[in-house]
Design an enzyme around this catalytic site. Structure first.
Site, PDB file in Angstrom:
ATOM      1  N   CYS A 160      -1.422   3.481  11.252  1.00  0.00           N
ATOM      2  CA  CYS A 160      -1.251   4.675  12.082  1.00  0.00           C
ATOM      3  C   CYS A 160      -2.527   4.882  12.892  1.00  0.00           C
ATOM      4  O   CYS A 160      -3.102   5.967  12.930  1.00  0.00           O
ATOM      5  CB  CYS A 160      -0.897   5.900  11.244  1.00  0.00           C
ATOM      6  SG  CYS A 160      -1.975   6.196   9.836  1.00  0.00           S
ATOM      7  N   GLY A 205       4.605   6.901  -1.527  1.00  0.00           N
ATOM      8  CA  GLY A 205       5.923   6.281  -1.518  1.00  0.00           C
ATOM      9  C   GLY A 205       6.890   6.704  -0.437  1.00  0.00           C
ATOM     10  O   GLY A 205       8.080   6.421  -0.549  1.00  0.00           O
ATOM     11  N   GLY A 206       6.416   7.327   0.639  1.00  0.00           N
ATOM     12  CA  GLY A 206       7.349   7.724   1.690  1.00  0.00           C
ATOM     13  C   GLY A 206       8.110   6.552   2.283  1.00  0.00           C
ATOM     14  O   GLY A 206       9.331   6.604   2.445  1.00  0.00           O
ATOM     15  N   LYS A 207       7.398   5.464   2.590  1.00  0.00           N
ATOM     16  CA  LYS A 207       8.062   4.290   3.154  1.00  0.00           C
ATOM     17  C   LYS A 207       8.844   3.554   2.067  1.00  0.00           C
ATOM     18  O   LYS A 207       9.901   2.959   2.351  1.00  0.00           O
ATOM     19  CB  LYS A 207       7.033   3.382   3.826  1.00  0.00           C
ATOM     20  CG  LYS A 207       6.433   3.983   5.094  1.00  0.00           C
ATOM     21  CD  LYS A 207       5.469   3.010   5.763  1.00  0.00           C
ATOM     22  CE  LYS A 207       4.929   3.582   7.066  1.00  0.00           C
ATOM     23  NZ  LYS A 207       4.068   4.766   6.857  1.00  0.00           N
ATOM     24  N   CYS A 248       0.871  -1.190   0.000  1.00  0.00           N
ATOM     25  CA  CYS A 248       0.000   0.000   0.000  1.00  0.00           C
ATOM     26  C   CYS A 248       0.901   1.231   0.000  1.00  0.00           C
ATOM     27  O   CYS A 248       0.942   1.995   0.966  1.00  0.00           O
ATOM     28  CB  CYS A 248      -0.917   0.005   1.207  1.00  0.00           C
ATOM     29  SG  CYS A 248      -1.832  -1.532   1.453  1.00  0.00           S
ATOM     30  N   ALA A 249       1.608   1.436  -1.088  1.00  0.00           N
ATOM     31  CA  ALA A 249       2.711   2.392  -1.118  1.00  0.00           C
ATOM     32  C   ALA A 249       2.256   3.846  -1.069  1.00  0.00           C
ATOM     33  O   ALA A 249       3.005   4.716  -0.629  1.00  0.00           O
ATOM     34  CB  ALA A 249       3.567   2.160  -2.366  1.00  0.00           C
TER      35      ALA A 249
END
Length: 393
Positions: free
Chosen positions: A334, A213-215, A209-210
């Site tokens: 989160c 794309g931070g992770k 679940c990009a």
């Protein structure tokens, strides 16, 4: 703008925020930006003051207010300097009438406050959810190192090895280091979630679940740009934001895959049973991010929570099909609700008896069920639930 006009502007914006929360519309920050885009006459001090009033009023209200005026009256009940600004002046709000409706205070709507308390979030832990978040950076190790990166301010070194903290509102996006991809804005808790994946150079890793794309970028740095890194999502608009971010960061190994909801294996089938690691940064209620998005607590209801937990279960089941024997999955939300955290991973382990809980050794957090929980009060991060499970060979 006069002080009274600022209060009236905040009331108008609060009306828009309340309507958007009820109708699942645009977030508050976007509504505020659009409001002032149409009012060029407002100077920077006015914009800053009105924005501050809006967010203070949002934080002061627990249940969804009846109106922006009722929300501002809630804030006026806590701040004696605001009530006199209801003065009936030309651009100000009408005077306060006797017995006028005032929005209720508290943490959140009653059902949600109770659900958080049942999940161990009450007292100081609950109060911290409506504080102010600092600004955290991740130094991009594809281009720099935390000890040597040149920044206008030094920043506070945090537990994650590449994390630096700055005061809220720091204009990081104006720094050359940011424009050149040496640093990325990423909450410390999010960085710890990426650490839990344990991504290594040469591995095959899927960020299921990009989003934007931070992770994914943090995983690319951990893999030193070597291996296979898949960034997949069902949201074309969000996923399209990854390409320019990856180019700026020098993360050339990332392959983006757009998924069709419910038919994800049509695209991911080639990776079935082959991934060393799958990260599931699952869609969730965002109860751990209220410091940044306090109006999010007005958007959630029991029906939406049930929809989210169904999605989370489905994504866990999907990820299990992609992991090779000896591989691992990492489930992250989160959210601080057990319904989206400990309960979900417990269900997964019950329904998939071949899998084993494999807790991460993180430098922060406390155990919660078969995972770890990070909270604003205990860890000074956004709220996260992080669980890791392994598939024995």
């Amino acid at each position: 703008m006069t002080p009274s006009a600022r209060v009236q502007a905040a009331i108008e914006l609060l009306d828009a925020v309340i309507a958007a929360a009820r109708g699942k519309g645009a977030p508050a920050d976007r509504l505020i930006s659009e409001y002032f885009r149409q009012r060029r006459y407002a100077g920077s001090k006015d914009r800053r003051a009105v924005r501050e009033l809006v967010y203070r009023a949002i934080r002061a209200c627990g249940p969804v207010p009846a109106s922006g005026r009722a929300a501002m009256l809630r804030l006026a009940a806590d701040d004696s300097a605001i009530a006199p600004l209801f003065d009936g002046s030309q651009h100000g709000p009408a005077p306060i009438a006797e017995c006028e409706s005032v929005a209720g205070g508290g943490l959140a709507p009653e059902w949600l406050e109770a659900a958080l308390a049942q999940s161990g979030i009450a007292g100081d832990e609950a109060e911290a959810l409506l504080g102010r978040a600092p600004l955290d950076l991740r130094v991009n190790t594809l281009k720099a190192a935390r000890d040597t990166v040149a920044l206008p301010e030094p920043g506070e070194q945090l537990a994650a090895p590449h994390a630096l903290r700055f005061p809220s509102g720091t204009s990081v996006d104006q720094w050359p280091a940011y424009r050149e991809g040496l640093v990325e804005i990423q909450d410390h808790g999010s960085q710890l979630a990426c650490m839990s994946v344990g991504a290594q150079p040469g591995e095959t890793v899927i960020d299921l679940c990009a989003g934007a794309g931070g992770k994914t970028l943090a995983l690319a740095a951990a893999m030193n740009n070597r291996g296979t890194l898949i960034a997949s999502d069902t949201d074309r608009a969000r996923l399209s934001n990854l390409r320019p971010r990856a180019a700026r960061a020098g993360a050339g190994m990332i392959e983006s895959l757009l998924l069709d909801p419910g038919r994800e294996m049509d695209v991911l089938g080639a990776f079935a049973g082959k991934a060393d690691a799958v990260l599931i940064d699952a869609p969730c209620s965002g109860t751990g991010t209220w410091r940044r998005n306090p109006e999010a607590r007005w958007r959630l209801d029991p029906k939406e929570l049930a929809r989210l937990t169904d999605t989370q279960d489905r994504l866990l089941d999907l990820a299990a099909r992609l992991v090779r024997p000896g591989g691992r999955l990492v489930y992250v939300t989160c959210s601080l609700l057990d319904a989206e955290g400990a309960d979900r991973i417990a269900r997964f382990l019950t329904d998939h008896p071949a899998w084993r809980a494999d807790p991460s050794a993180l430098p922060l957090g406390v155990a919660r069920g078969n995972g770890m929980r990070l909270t604003p009060f205990h860890d000074a991060t956004d709220g996260f639930f992080i669980a890791r499970a392994g598939l024995p060979c």
